[in-house]
Design a protein around this motif. Structure first.
Motif, short mmCIF file in Angstrom:
data_model
loop_
_atom_site.label_atom_id
_atom_site.label_comp_id
_atom_site.label_asym_id
_atom_site.label_seq_id
_atom_site.Cartn_x
_atom_site.Cartn_y
_atom_site.Cartn_z
N ILE A 101 53.23 39.44 37.22
CA ILE A 101 53.48 38.12 36.63
C ILE A 101 53.33 38.22 35.11
CG2 ILE A 101 52.66 35.73 36.48
CD1 ILE A 101 51.68 36.12 39.44
N PHE A 102 52.25 38.84 34.67
CA PHE A 102 51.98 39.00 33.23
C PHE A 102 53.14 39.71 32.54
CE2 PHE A 102 50.21 41.09 29.52
CZ PHE A 102 49.31 40.17 29.01
N ASP A 103 53.58 40.82 33.11
CA ASP A 103 54.67 41.59 32.51
C ASP A 103 55.96 40.77 32.43
OD1 ASP A 103 52.98 43.74 32.13
OD2 ASP A 103 53.71 44.84 33.89
N THR A 104 56.24 39.98 33.45
CA THR A 104 57.44 39.13 33.45
C THR A 104 57.34 38.09 32.35
OG1 THR A 104 57.75 39.46 35.82
CG2 THR A 104 58.86 37.56 34.83
N MET A 105 56.18 37.45 32.24
CA MET A 105 56.01 36.41 31.22
C MET A 105 56.11 36.99 29.81
SD MET A 105 52.90 34.30 33.06
CE MET A 105 53.01 32.73 32.20
N LYS A 106 55.55 38.17 29.63
CA LYS A 106 55.56 38.81 28.31
C LYS A 106 56.92 39.37 27.94
CE LYS A 106 53.32 42.45 25.65
NZ LYS A 106 52.30 43.49 25.66
N ASN A 107 57.52 40.14 28.83
CA ASN A 107 58.72 40.90 28.49
C ASN A 107 60.03 40.18 28.76
OD1 ASN A 107 57.18 43.21 27.67
ND2 ASN A 107 56.81 43.62 29.83
N ILE A 108 60.07 39.33 29.77
CA ILE A 108 61.30 38.61 30.10
C ILE A 108 61.32 37.24 29.41
CG2 ILE A 108 62.77 37.69 31.94
CD1 ILE A 108 62.50 40.75 32.01
N PHE A 109 60.22 36.50 29.54
CA PHE A 109 60.17 35.14 28.98
C PHE A 109 59.76 35.14 27.50
CE2 PHE A 109 58.66 33.67 33.46
CZ PHE A 109 59.89 33.98 33.98
N LYS A 110 59.20 36.26 27.00
CA LYS A 110 58.79 36.40 25.59
C LYS A 110 57.72 35.37 25.21
CE LYS A 110 62.00 39.53 24.86
NZ LYS A 110 61.67 40.85 25.27
N MET A 111 56.74 35.21 26.10
CA MET A 111 55.67 34.25 25.86
C MET A 111 54.54 34.90 25.05
SD MET A 111 55.73 32.34 29.56
CE MET A 111 54.89 30.85 29.04
N ASN A 112 53.70 34.08 24.44
CA ASN A 112 52.57 34.52 23.65
C ASN A 112 51.38 34.72 24.60
OD1 ASN A 112 50.72 35.02 21.61
ND2 ASN A 112 50.52 32.86 21.05
N MET A 113 51.19 35.95 25.06
CA MET A 113 50.24 36.25 26.13
C MET A 113 48.83 36.52 25.64
SD MET A 113 52.34 35.98 28.64
CE MET A 113 51.30 36.48 30.00
N THR A 114 47.86 36.27 26.53
CA THR A 114 46.50 36.74 26.32
C THR A 114 46.55 38.27 26.37
OG1 THR A 114 46.10 36.64 28.70
CG2 THR A 114 45.40 34.75 27.40
N SER A 115 45.44 38.91 26.13
CA SER A 115 45.43 40.38 26.04
C SER A 115 45.71 41.08 27.37
CB SER A 115 44.09 40.87 25.48
OG SER A 115 43.03 40.44 26.31
N ALA A 116 45.37 40.46 28.49
CA ALA A 116 45.57 41.09 29.81
C ALA A 116 45.51 40.02 30.89
CB ALA A 116 44.48 42.14 30.06
N PRO A 117 46.03 40.34 32.09
CA PRO A 117 45.90 39.38 33.19
C PRO A 117 44.46 39.38 33.73
CG PRO A 117 47.04 41.35 33.93
CD PRO A 117 46.83 41.51 32.46
N LEU A 118 44.09 38.31 34.39
CA LEU A 118 42.79 38.20 35.04
C LEU A 118 42.95 38.55 36.51
CD1 LEU A 118 39.78 37.34 34.97
CD2 LEU A 118 40.57 35.03 35.55
N ARG A 119 42.22 39.57 36.95
CA ARG A 119 42.26 40.00 38.34
C ARG A 119 40.86 39.91 38.92
NH1 ARG A 119 43.39 45.54 38.29
NH2 ARG A 119 44.23 45.48 40.38
N LEU A 120 40.68 39.11 39.96
CA LEU A 120 39.38 38.95 40.59
C LEU A 120 39.51 39.08 42.10
CD1 LEU A 120 38.00 35.78 38.73
CD2 LEU A 120 37.34 38.15 38.33
N LYS A 121 38.54 39.74 42.71
CA LYS A 121 38.52 39.76 44.18
C LYS A 121 38.15 38.37 44.69
CE LYS A 121 37.88 44.51 45.44
NZ LYS A 121 38.69 44.81 46.59
N SER A 122 37.23 37.75 44.00
CA SER A 122 36.80 36.39 44.36
C SER A 122 36.10 35.79 43.15
CB SER A 122 35.84 36.44 45.55
OG SER A 122 35.23 35.18 45.74
N PRO A 123 36.28 34.49 42.93
CA PRO A 123 35.57 33.89 41.80
C PRO A 123 34.06 33.85 42.01
CG PRO A 123 36.74 32.21 43.04
CD PRO A 123 37.14 33.54 43.60
#
Length: 144
Positions: A101-123
């Motif tokens: 999702i992050f890569d699509t938003m950054k590279n296809i949509f050209k959005m201003n992204m945070t430094s990395a996606p958030l990946r959690l097993k559970s909050p």
């Protein structure tokens, strides 16, 4: 005050909970946050009118959920270039969805992204609540 939309696709409720915690972090930073299930977004116009967008999906069989794939196709037509953005998701084993999702938003949509996606097993594990809230604060910083 900026307005940020958080859209999630969740199987067990973990990704939904992460999205709500990200919204808390955004609100703590003084901005508005709206959280929606991906099923509530039917047209690309539903993504317009926001200063930032955050998309999240659980990883299921090594990929994002189908509802999030459909949303990304809609988002491609929504004119999101330059908007503040982030990506997140819960996972049990591999966790590829937030990265895709992050890569699509950054590279296809050209959005201003945070430094990395958030990946959690559970909050609820290993400081996940704080990490999700901090991620929301990081997204809010893109708007300041």
């Amino acid at each position: 005050m900026a307005k940020i939309l958080i859209v999630y696709a969740s199987r067990t409720g973990e990704t939904e909970q992460i999205g709500k915690l990200i919204a808390e972090g955004i609100r703590f930073a003084g901005h508005e946050a709206e959280v929606k299930n991906v099923k509530e977004i039917q047209k690309e116009t539903a993504l317009q009118g926001y200063d930032g967008l955050v998309f999240g999906s659980a990883t299921y069989h090594g990929d994002m959920m189908q509802g999030m794939k459909t949303l990304l196709f809609l988002a491609e037509k929504a004119g999101l270039e330059g908007k503040a953005a982030g990506a997140f998701g819960a996972f049990g084993w591999s966790g590829e969805a937030p990265d895709r999702i992050f890569d699509t938003m950054k590279n296809i949509f050209k959005m201003n992204m945070t430094s990395a996606p958030l990946r959690l097993k559970s909050p609820s594990l290993g400081g996940g609540i704080q990490m999700a809230q901090d991620y929301g604060r990081d997204i809010a910083k893109l708007l300041d």
